[in-house]
Design a protein around this motif. Structure first.
Motif, PDB file in Angstrom:
ATOM      1  N   THR A   1      43.100  47.846  35.755  1.00  0.00           N
ATOM      2  CA  THR A   1      43.553  47.537  37.105  1.00  0.00           C
ATOM      3  C   THR A   1      42.579  46.626  37.856  1.00  0.00           C
ATOM      4  O   THR A   1      41.361  46.739  37.720  1.00  0.00           O
ATOM      5  CB  THR A   1      43.745  48.850  37.889  1.00  0.00           C
ATOM      6  N   GLY A   2      43.119  45.724  38.673  1.00  0.00           N
ATOM      7  CA  GLY A   2      42.268  44.873  39.480  1.00  0.00           C
ATOM      8  C   GLY A   2      43.030  43.719  40.097  1.00  0.00           C
ATOM      9  O   GLY A   2      44.062  43.293  39.585  1.00  0.00           O
ATOM     10  N   MET A   3      42.508  43.220  41.194  1.00  0.00           N
ATOM     11  CA  MET A   3      43.113  42.109  41.910  1.00  0.00           C
ATOM     12  C   MET A   3      42.638  40.784  41.315  1.00  0.00           C
ATOM     13  O   MET A   3      41.509  40.658  40.864  1.00  0.00           O
ATOM     14  CB  MET A   3      42.724  42.202  43.382  1.00  0.00           C
ATOM     15  N   GLY A   4      43.524  39.793  41.311  1.00  0.00           N
ATOM     16  CA  GLY A   4      43.145  38.469  40.842  1.00  0.00           C
ATOM     17  C   GLY A   4      43.420  38.275  39.369  1.00  0.00           C
ATOM     18  O   GLY A   4      44.351  38.859  38.802  1.00  0.00           O
ATOM     19  N   ALA A   5      42.591  37.464  38.709  1.00  0.00           N
ATOM     20  CA  ALA A   5      42.855  37.091  37.311  1.00  0.00           C
ATOM     21  C   ALA A   5      41.619  37.182  36.432  1.00  0.00           C
ATOM     22  O   ALA A   5      41.675  36.790  35.264  1.00  0.00           O
ATOM     23  CB  ALA A   5      43.417  35.671  37.260  1.00  0.00           C
ATOM     24  N   ASP A   6      40.502  37.676  36.942  1.00  0.00           N
ATOM     25  CA  ASP A   6      39.297  37.739  36.126  1.00  0.00           C
ATOM     26  C   ASP A   6      39.552  38.582  34.875  1.00  0.00           C
ATOM     27  O   ASP A   6      40.071  39.695  34.962  1.00  0.00           O
ATOM     28  CB  ASP A   6      38.141  38.342  36.926  1.00  0.00           C
TER      29      ASP A   6
ATOM     30  N   PRO B   1      29.249  32.241  39.871  1.00  0.00           N
ATOM     31  CA  PRO B   1      30.411  33.106  39.631  1.00  0.00           C
ATOM     32  C   PRO B   1      31.392  32.445  38.667  1.00  0.00           C
ATOM     33  O   PRO B   1      31.564  31.226  38.665  1.00  0.00           O
ATOM     34  CB  PRO B   1      31.018  33.271  41.021  1.00  0.00           C
ATOM     35  N   ILE B   2      32.015  33.248  37.828  1.00  0.00           N
ATOM     36  CA  ILE B   2      33.051  32.807  36.903  1.00  0.00           C
ATOM     37  C   ILE B   2      34.331  33.542  37.261  1.00  0.00           C
ATOM     38  O   ILE B   2      34.305  34.766  37.441  1.00  0.00           O
ATOM     39  CB  ILE B   2      32.651  33.085  35.441  1.00  0.00           C
ATOM     40  N   SER B   3      35.413  32.808  37.415  1.00  0.00           N
ATOM     41  CA  SER B   3      36.680  33.394  37.873  1.00  0.00           C
ATOM     42  C   SER B   3      36.487  34.117  39.208  1.00  0.00           C
ATOM     43  O   SER B   3      37.136  35.124  39.485  1.00  0.00           O
ATOM     44  CB  SER B   3      37.249  34.349  36.820  1.00  0.00           C
ATOM     45  N   GLY B   4      35.538  33.602  40.013  1.00  0.00           N
ATOM     46  CA  GLY B   4      35.300  34.146  41.340  1.00  0.00           C
ATOM     47  C   GLY B   4      34.385  35.350  41.377  1.00  0.00           C
ATOM     48  O   GLY B   4      34.194  35.935  42.448  1.00  0.00           O
ATOM     49  N   HIS B   5      33.794  35.732  40.244  1.00  0.00           N
ATOM     50  CA  HIS B   5      33.010  36.966  40.218  1.00  0.00           C
ATOM     51  C   HIS B   5      31.710  36.798  39.440  1.00  0.00           C
ATOM     52  O   HIS B   5      31.608  36.003  38.513  1.00  0.00           O
ATOM     53  CB  HIS B   5      33.833  38.092  39.572  1.00  0.00           C
ATOM     54  N   ARG B   6      30.731  37.571  39.841  1.00  0.00           N
ATOM     55  CA  ARG B   6      29.468  37.711  39.126  1.00  0.00           C
ATOM     56  C   ARG B   6      29.004  39.150  39.320  1.00  0.00           C
ATOM     57  O   ARG B   6      28.650  39.510  40.446  1.00  0.00           O
ATOM     58  CB  ARG B   6      28.429  36.723  39.655  1.00  0.00           C
TER      59      ARG B   6
END
Length: 341
Positions: free
Chosen positions: A283-288, A254-259
């Motif tokens: 729109t979205g939660m976090g910083a990805d 995962p990069i920035s917490g996501h994949r």
């Protein structure tokens, strides 16, 4: 602070299972159970839950109609609880487009029926952070796509449009893509969603978009008038190629917490395409996506972030704006205009 949850499901067994999956978490309290839309409407008024889990395949009032009423009259974070049939996935995708914040698969078991490894509790915690607003006028008008828009204008050299979104993104993507021309430059979307629902989301977005929306496949050549949605969980989506651009799906951490990660897509576009690209962060939660949008901005690309007033969650765009990554900040209903003018 305790998160108050209302469970609406026509199956007594499923209501018990969902309640059991949440009961072991001290920060979550199941305050009510309802078996249909009528009971759910009353319970929402009386209990004022922080989060609602909703089975949309119920007898009586259609679950989508009920969700639409919730979002219009008493906006509340809703997690859709769905089966994995194609019909169930299609309805779930439409529910996300109406404003549900996430989806949860009924077949998510870990060990036994009463446990799921904390997945539902995690979704509830995330949903509780979402501030649902009454639907903006542009989100209420989901009629036929407008096909009169031309791809001409000031950005004739655009080779790729890269788009990232998370919580509230399916709803926002509908509005954005309705403003895309039929002959738009190839566009790539990373939307944070369970990969099992990605095909249905692609079909839902395709139904409102003048351009063709499809699920990305490995090494797929990218064409004008096409929009490619990342298929989900286990691979990042990147742009590759030189003379002929194509989709690259790459396994990885995962990069920035996501994949898949929005940052992974944006960084690849910044490196491969540079100034002849458009980056859009919704729109979205976090910083990805924030650092990736900055990389695109620094490479000379045209970068756009959704504004706070039209975001379901002003997380990812807020971080991007704070980094100076957004060349334009605009409401969701105006972003296509900024991209193609």
């Amino acid at each position: 602070m305790t998160i108050r949850v209302l469970i609406i499901d026509d199956s007594a067994t499923m209501r018990a299972v969902l309640a059991a999956r949440l009961s072991g978490h001290p920060d979550i309290q199941v305050v009510g159970l309802a078996n249909n839309a009528n009971e759910g409407r009353t319970a929402i008024k009386e209990l004022q839950p922080d989060v609602v889990t909703l089975d949309i395949e119920m007898p009586g009032m259609n679950g989508l109609d009920f969700l639409d009423k919730i979002m219009t009259l008493r906006p509340t974070p809703v997690i859709i609880v769905s089966g994995l049939t194609q019909a169930g996935s299609d309805v779930t995708a439409r529910a996300l487009a109406l404003g549900a914040v996430d989806c949860y698969c009924k077949t998510d078991f870990s060990g036994n029926a009463m446990q799921d490894g904390g997945k539902l509790a995690g979704l509830v915690r995330q949903a509780a952070q979402v501030k649902i607003r009454r639907r903006a006028p542009e989100l209420q008008q989901m009629s036929a796509p407008v096909r009169a828009i031309s791809a001409g204008g000031g950005r004739v050299n655009t080779q790729v449009i890269a788009i990232g979104s998370s919580t509230g993104g399916v709803e926002a993507l509908q509005v954005l893509l309705r403003g895309f021309p039929e002959d738009c430059p190839p566009a790539m979307i990373v939307q944070h969603v369970d990969s099992r629902f990605a095909p249905a989301i692609a079909r839902t977005l395709d139904s409102v978009s003048p351009a063709k929306v499809m699920l990305a496949e490995p090494d797929m050549p990218m064409k004008r008038g096409h929009v490619y949605l990342a298929p989900g969980d286990d691979r990042h989506m990147l742009v590759a190629g030189t003379n002929t651009l194509h989709v690259k799906l790459r396994p990885g951490d995962p990069i920035s917490g996501h994949r898949p990660s929005v940052d992974a897509l944006f960084f690849s576009v910044a490196q491969r395409i540079g100034r002849n690209a458009i980056g859009i962060l919704l729109t979205g939660m976090g910083a990805d996506g924030a650092k990736g949008l900055l990389a695109m901005h620094q490479a000379g690309a045209h970068t756009i972030a959704q504004d706070e007033a039209s975001c379901t969650v002003f997380g990812m765009p807020r971080v991007a704006i704070s980094l100076g990554a957004a060349g334009v900040v605009a409401p969701i209903g105006r972003i296509a205009q900024h991209a193609f003018s």
